[in-house]
Write a protein that holds these residues in place. Structure first.
Motif, short mmCIF file in Angstrom:
data_model
loop_
_atom_site.label_atom_id
_atom_site.label_comp_id
_atom_site.label_asym_id
_atom_site.label_seq_id
_atom_site.Cartn_x
_atom_site.Cartn_y
_atom_site.Cartn_z
N LEU A 235 0.64 -1.21 -0.09
CA LEU A 235 -0.06 0.17 -0.19
C LEU A 235 0.88 1.44 -0.07
CD1 LEU A 235 -2.98 -0.62 2.40
CD2 LEU A 235 -3.04 -0.52 -0.02
N SER A 236 1.96 1.09 0.69
CA SER A 236 2.86 2.55 0.72
C SER A 236 3.47 2.79 -0.41
CB SER A 236 3.63 2.11 1.91
OG SER A 236 4.75 3.31 1.87
N ARG A 237 3.94 1.70 -1.11
CA ARG A 237 4.74 1.79 -2.35
C ARG A 237 3.67 2.09 -3.34
NH1 ARG A 237 8.95 -1.32 -3.89
NH2 ARG A 237 8.49 -0.17 -5.84
N LEU A 238 2.34 1.58 -3.70
CA LEU A 238 1.45 2.02 -4.48
C LEU A 238 0.91 3.37 -4.24
CD1 LEU A 238 -0.52 -1.32 -4.44
CD2 LEU A 238 0.56 -0.45 -6.43
N ARG A 239 1.01 3.89 -3.12
CA ARG A 239 0.55 5.48 -2.95
C ARG A 239 1.73 6.17 -3.35
NH1 ARG A 239 -0.78 8.42 2.90
NH2 ARG A 239 -1.27 10.47 1.75
N GLY A 240 3.01 5.79 -2.93
CA GLY A 240 3.99 6.41 -3.39
C GLY A 240 4.12 6.69 -5.22
N GLU A 241 3.51 5.55 -5.73
CA GLU A 241 3.71 5.61 -7.14
C GLU A 241 2.59 6.30 -7.86
OE1 GLU A 241 4.29 1.53 -8.23
OE2 GLU A 241 6.33 1.44 -7.56
N GLY A 242 1.65 6.79 -6.96
CA GLY A 242 0.42 7.62 -7.69
C GLY A 242 -0.69 6.54 -7.99
N THR A 243 -0.49 5.48 -7.55
CA THR A 243 -1.83 4.55 -7.88
C THR A 243 -3.24 5.11 -7.42
OG1 THR A 243 -0.34 2.67 -7.96
CG2 THR A 243 -2.71 2.22 -7.79
N GLU A 244 -4.12 5.07 -8.21
CA GLU A 244 -5.38 5.50 -7.76
C GLU A 244 -6.05 4.63 -6.68
OE1 GLU A 244 -7.21 7.93 -8.64
OE2 GLU A 244 -6.23 8.80 -10.35
N PRO A 245 -6.39 5.43 -5.64
CA PRO A 245 -6.82 4.55 -4.42
C PRO A 245 -8.13 3.90 -4.78
CG PRO A 245 -7.02 6.82 -3.99
CD PRO A 245 -6.23 6.77 -5.13
#
Length: 339
Positions: A235-245
């Motif tokens: 979750l932390s990495r995906l947020r950092g990469e700009g993935t849509e929640p």
């Protein structure tokens, strides 16, 4: 009463309507329709855009005053009204009926976009919806059947400059399991790779595997393996990469719906999640790790995340920080070792 998506495109190409009522199962299709209306309106001089999100505390009186007021910057405005719950309540019904009457009588100068969830039979029977549909253009963007999804993916990939072979489109279709937003993002990733010539399934698999970006579907493995550390890290990495929640929420909620169904021995409910049959055993094992009520509470937590993403919950701002915090909480409990 409802126009087909093709008719919507044709009529929009001919000119603007004063009122659009749009809805559907797939957020991607609704968003793209809304974007197309806004682009057309801006091209015709509507520079000012007002956006309203309707929740239980929404002030319908303020909306009516906005509709009656004149713009300081342009003769026509875009008024973007979103009803994620699809139920405006008594005051909202009156306000929407009044809007329909103004449009029908030719007294509305602004361009209104009313966005709804899926426009089902119950919604179509409501008096306020009938009024809106009769006054403007109402469109329900239906889900793409799984049998037609590879064709849709191939066409969309072509628009992005990627030529997909049939097996490549089928691979992506199986990977996203009906989620058009996920399919669109997979295509965007392939477009960034700048692959030459027709792309087959092997090249798609290799290209996606070689990317440094994480895969949202890895979240499923973390939940099924009860790997809390891995889940929170992803979750932390995906947020950092700009993935849509919203895309992340879709993956987690789909898994929780499957686990609820299996914990309740509801095979039909599990089948409706469209999870491949060869993964059923892993989900069955994980479903037995906690009571069905525990999985159901986590699924209810996903509904709260969804509201927050739409800006409807307390403390849910445009930055999305609250939504990500709620996703962390869901993942924290969804990866519990079990009984």
């Amino acid at each position: 009463m409802l126009a087909k998506p093709q008719e919507f495109e044709q009529r929009l190409a001919r000119g603007l309507e004063p009122l659009y009522v749009i809805g559907g199962d797939q957020p991607l299709l609704v968003q793209e329709a809304r974007d197309a209306i806004v682009a057309k309106a801006r091209a015709e001089g509507c520079e000012e855009r007002l956006r309203f999100e309707v929740d239980g505390r929404f002030d319908w009186g303020s909306l009516e005053s906005q509709g009656a007021s004149l713009s300081l910057f342009a003769s026509r405005r875009i008024i973007d009204l979103r009803l994620p719950g699809g139920k405006p309540g008594r005051d909202g019904s009156k306000a929407l009926t009044a809007l329909a009457d103004r449009v029908k009588g030719g007294g509305e100068t602004d361009v209104w976009i009313v966005s709804l969830p899926k426009i089902d039979r119950q919604l179509q029977k409501s008096a306020w919806f009938k009024k809106l549909a009769a006054a403007g253009l109402a469109v329900n963007f239906y889900d793409i059947p799984l049998s037609r999804l590879p064709q849709w993916i191939a066409q969309r990939a072509g628009q992005a400059g990627v030529r997909l072979e049939r097996d490549a489109a089928e691979l992506i279709a199986g990977r996203v399991e009906g989620n058009l937003l996920a399919a669109s993002q997979e295509i965007e990733k392939l477009a960034l790779l700048d692959l030459e010539g027709p792309v087959d399934a092997a090249r798609v698999a290799q290209g996606l595997a070689n990317q440094s970006r994480l895969d949202t579907f890895s979240l499923s493995d973390a939940i099924l393996d009860a790997d809390r550390e891995r889940g929170l890290y992803l979750l932390s990495r995906l947020r950092g990469e700009g993935t849509e929640p919203l895309l992340i929420l879709w993956v987690i909620a789909r898994d929780l719906r499957a686990l609820v169904a299996l914990a309740n021995r509801d095979q039909a409910g599990f089948k409706n999640t469209r999870i491949p049959a060869f993964l059923a055993k892993r989900y069955q094992v994980r479903a037995r790790a906690m009571p069905a009520t525990s999985w159901q509470r986590l699924l209810a937590g996903c509904a709260e995340v969804d509201r927050c993403i739409k800006g409807l919950g307390e403390g849910c701002d445009a930055g999305g920080g609250r939504a990500w915090a709620l996703l962390d909480q869901v993942m924290l409990h969804a990866t519990r070792p079990g009984r």
